[in-house]
Design an enzyme around this catalytic site. Structure first.
Site, short mmCIF file in Angstrom:
data_model
loop_
_atom_site.label_atom_id
_atom_site.label_comp_id
_atom_site.label_asym_id
_atom_site.label_seq_id
_atom_site.Cartn_x
_atom_site.Cartn_y
_atom_site.Cartn_z
N ASP A 7 -13.67 -8.62 32.08
CA ASP A 7 -13.27 -9.11 30.75
C ASP A 7 -11.97 -9.87 30.94
O ASP A 7 -11.39 -9.90 32.03
CB ASP A 7 -13.08 -7.92 29.79
CG ASP A 7 -12.65 -8.38 28.40
OD1 ASP A 7 -13.21 -9.38 27.90
OD2 ASP A 7 -11.73 -7.78 27.81
N SER A 8 -11.48 -10.45 29.83
CA SER A 8 -10.21 -11.15 29.90
C SER A 8 -9.03 -10.20 30.02
O SER A 8 -7.94 -10.61 30.39
CB SER A 8 -10.03 -11.98 28.63
OG SER A 8 -10.01 -11.13 27.50
N CYS A 70 -17.53 -8.96 27.95
CA CYS A 70 -16.74 -9.92 27.19
C CYS A 70 -17.69 -10.64 26.24
O CYS A 70 -18.62 -11.32 26.68
CB CYS A 70 -16.11 -10.92 28.17
SG CYS A 70 -15.26 -12.28 27.35
N GLU A 148 -3.67 -6.80 22.97
CA GLU A 148 -3.08 -6.93 24.32
C GLU A 148 -1.59 -6.60 24.31
O GLU A 148 -1.03 -6.24 25.33
CB GLU A 148 -3.32 -8.34 24.87
CG GLU A 148 -4.75 -8.59 25.33
CD GLU A 148 -5.13 -7.89 26.64
OE1 GLU A 148 -4.25 -7.71 27.50
OE2 GLU A 148 -6.31 -7.51 26.78
N CYS A 182 -16.40 -8.48 19.86
CA CYS A 182 -15.46 -8.69 20.96
C CYS A 182 -15.14 -7.30 21.49
O CYS A 182 -14.86 -6.39 20.70
CB CYS A 182 -14.21 -9.39 20.45
SG CYS A 182 -12.81 -9.33 21.60
N HIS A 184 -12.68 -6.09 22.83
CA HIS A 184 -11.34 -5.57 22.51
C HIS A 184 -11.32 -4.77 21.20
O HIS A 184 -10.50 -3.86 21.04
CB HIS A 184 -10.34 -6.73 22.34
CG HIS A 184 -9.76 -7.26 23.61
ND1 HIS A 184 -10.46 -8.04 24.48
CD2 HIS A 184 -8.51 -7.14 24.13
CE1 HIS A 184 -9.68 -8.38 25.50
NE2 HIS A 184 -8.49 -7.85 25.31
N1 DGL Z 1 -12.86 -9.15 25.06
C1 DGL Z 1 -13.36 -10.48 25.08
C2 DGL Z 1 -14.48 -10.66 24.11
O1 DGL Z 1 -15.24 -9.72 24.01
C3 DGL Z 1 -12.34 -11.58 25.17
C4 DGL Z 1 -11.40 -11.73 24.06
C5 DGL Z 1 -10.36 -12.79 24.36
O2 DGL Z 1 -9.82 -12.79 25.46
O3 DGL Z 1 -10.09 -13.60 23.47
O4 DGL Z 1 -14.68 -11.67 23.49
#
Ligand code: DGL
Length: 268
Positions: A7-8, A70, A148, A182, A184
Site C-alpha cells: 500500500d502507499s 490499496c 498518516e 480506501c 486507510h
Molecule cells: N490506502 C490506499 C487506498 O486504498 C492509498 C491511499 C492514498 O495513498 O491516497 O486507496
C-alpha cells in the site's frame, strides 16, 4: 514462499491484520510506500510507475502472491497489472462490493475512496453489475493525510469536520451501507461510528480481500502448513514513524523491526 502485501502507507495494515489472524501460518512481506504517500491524488501514469516499483520490490523476496492492499491501485490499474505479471495479484474491489451487496437491506450503498479511486468509477461499476446501480460515491481527499499523521479520533476537530462533510451525502442519500474503499479508512472506523451511529454498515475493503486471497492460494495449492508464520515490514519513508503508528494499530511492538528500502530506485 511469503505473501507480498503493499500500500502507499499504513492503509494496507488493515488487510495485513486480517491476514495474520485468518492465515497465521503464512509468512508476509509488507511494503508501505510511505515516502510517496498519498497515492489518491496521483495520475494514472504515476500510479503505474509506483505499482511497478512496488511489485518489483516484493517479487525480489520471491513472493507467491501479492495482495494489492490499496483501493487506488486496485481501482485504476489492477486489470492491466494482472495481464502484465505472471503472479497471482489480488485487489480489494470485488470482495468489498460483494460484502456490501450482502450487507445492504435497502439497496443503497455509499462508497468512500480516494479521488483517483472514485474518479475511476471501479466500485460503482462493479456494484452496478451486481444490480446496485444507485450507489453514492464520495471522494475523501482529506482522510489519508490525517490518518498518516496519526489523527484518527472523532475528538479531533479536523477529523470530525472531514467525516461530517463526507458522511453528509451518504446519510442524506439514504445509504445503509458504506464501502470504506480506501484501505486507510478502517483506521477511522471508531470515529465514523461515533458520528454516523451503528446503523450504517461499514465495509472494510482490506479485510474482505483476505477471503479472495485465501481462495486463490487454495486453488493453486499454495497455502502454507508451517506452525507459525512471520512478517517483515518494509517502508520507503521513516521506519520509526511507521513503527509508532503501525505498531499502535496492530497492537504490536514494531520499533527496531521496520526496514527501509527505496522502492523508486530498487534494483536500478
Ligand atoms: N490506502 C490506499 C487506498 O486504498 C492509498 C491511499 C492514498 O495513498 O491516497 O486507496
Amino acid at each position: 514462499m511469503p505473501i507480498g502485501v503493499f500500500d502507499s502507507g499504513l492503509g494496507g495494515l488493515t488487510a495485513l491484520k486480517a491476514l495474520q489472524e485468518e492465515l497465521p501460518k503464512e509468512d508476509y512481506i509488507y511494503f508501505g510506500d510511505t515516502a510517496r504517500v498519498p497515492y489518491g491524488s496521483r495520475d494514472k501514469e504515476t500510479l503505474s510507475r509506483f505499482a511497478a516499483d512496488n511489485i518489483a520490490l516484493l517479487r525480489a523476496y520471491d513472493v507467491k502472491a501479492i495482495l494489492v492492499a490499496c483501493g487506488t491501485i486496485s481501482s485504476v490499474l489492477l486489470e492491466g497489472l494482472k495481464e502484465e505479471y505472471p503472479i497471482a495479484l489480488v485487489g480489494v474491489i470485488e470482495s468489498a462490493v460483494a460484502a456490501a451487496a450482502a450487507a445492504t437491506q435497502n439497496g443503497k450503498v455509499g462508497i468512500w475512496g480516494t479521488a483517483a479511486s472514485i474518479g475511476s468509477g471501479a466500485y460503482a461499476r462493479r456494484l452496478s453489475v451486481l444490480g446496485y446501480a444507485d450507489s453514492i460515491a464520495v471522494p475523501c481527499p482529506k482522510l489519508v493525510p490525517l490518518i498518516e499523521s496519526g489523527r484518527i479520533s472523532a475528538e479531533d476537530p479536523m477529523v470530525r469536520q472531514a467525516l461530517e462533510e463526507y458522511l453528509e451525502p451518504i446519510l442524506k442519500g439514504g445509504a445503509d451501507t458504506l464501502i470504506l474503499g480506501c484501505t486507510h479508512y478502517p483506521l477511522l472506523a471508531d470515529a465514523i461510528r461515533t458520528i454516523a451511529g451503528e446503523e450504517l454498515a461499514l465495509i472494510d475493503s482490506g479485510k474482505e480481500s483476505v477471503k479472495t486471497l485465501r481462495e486463490v492460494l487454495k486453488d493453486v495449492d499454495l497455502l502454507n502448513e508451517q506452525e507459525q508464520g512471520s512478517t517483515r515490514y518494509i517502508v520507503s519513508g521513516s521506519p520509526e514513524e511507521f513503527a509508532r503508528q503501525g505498531g499502535a494499530f496492530l497492537g504490536l511492538e514494531l520499533f527496531g523491526k521496520v526496514e527501509q528500502q527505496d522502492a523508486e530506485n530498487f534494483g536500478k
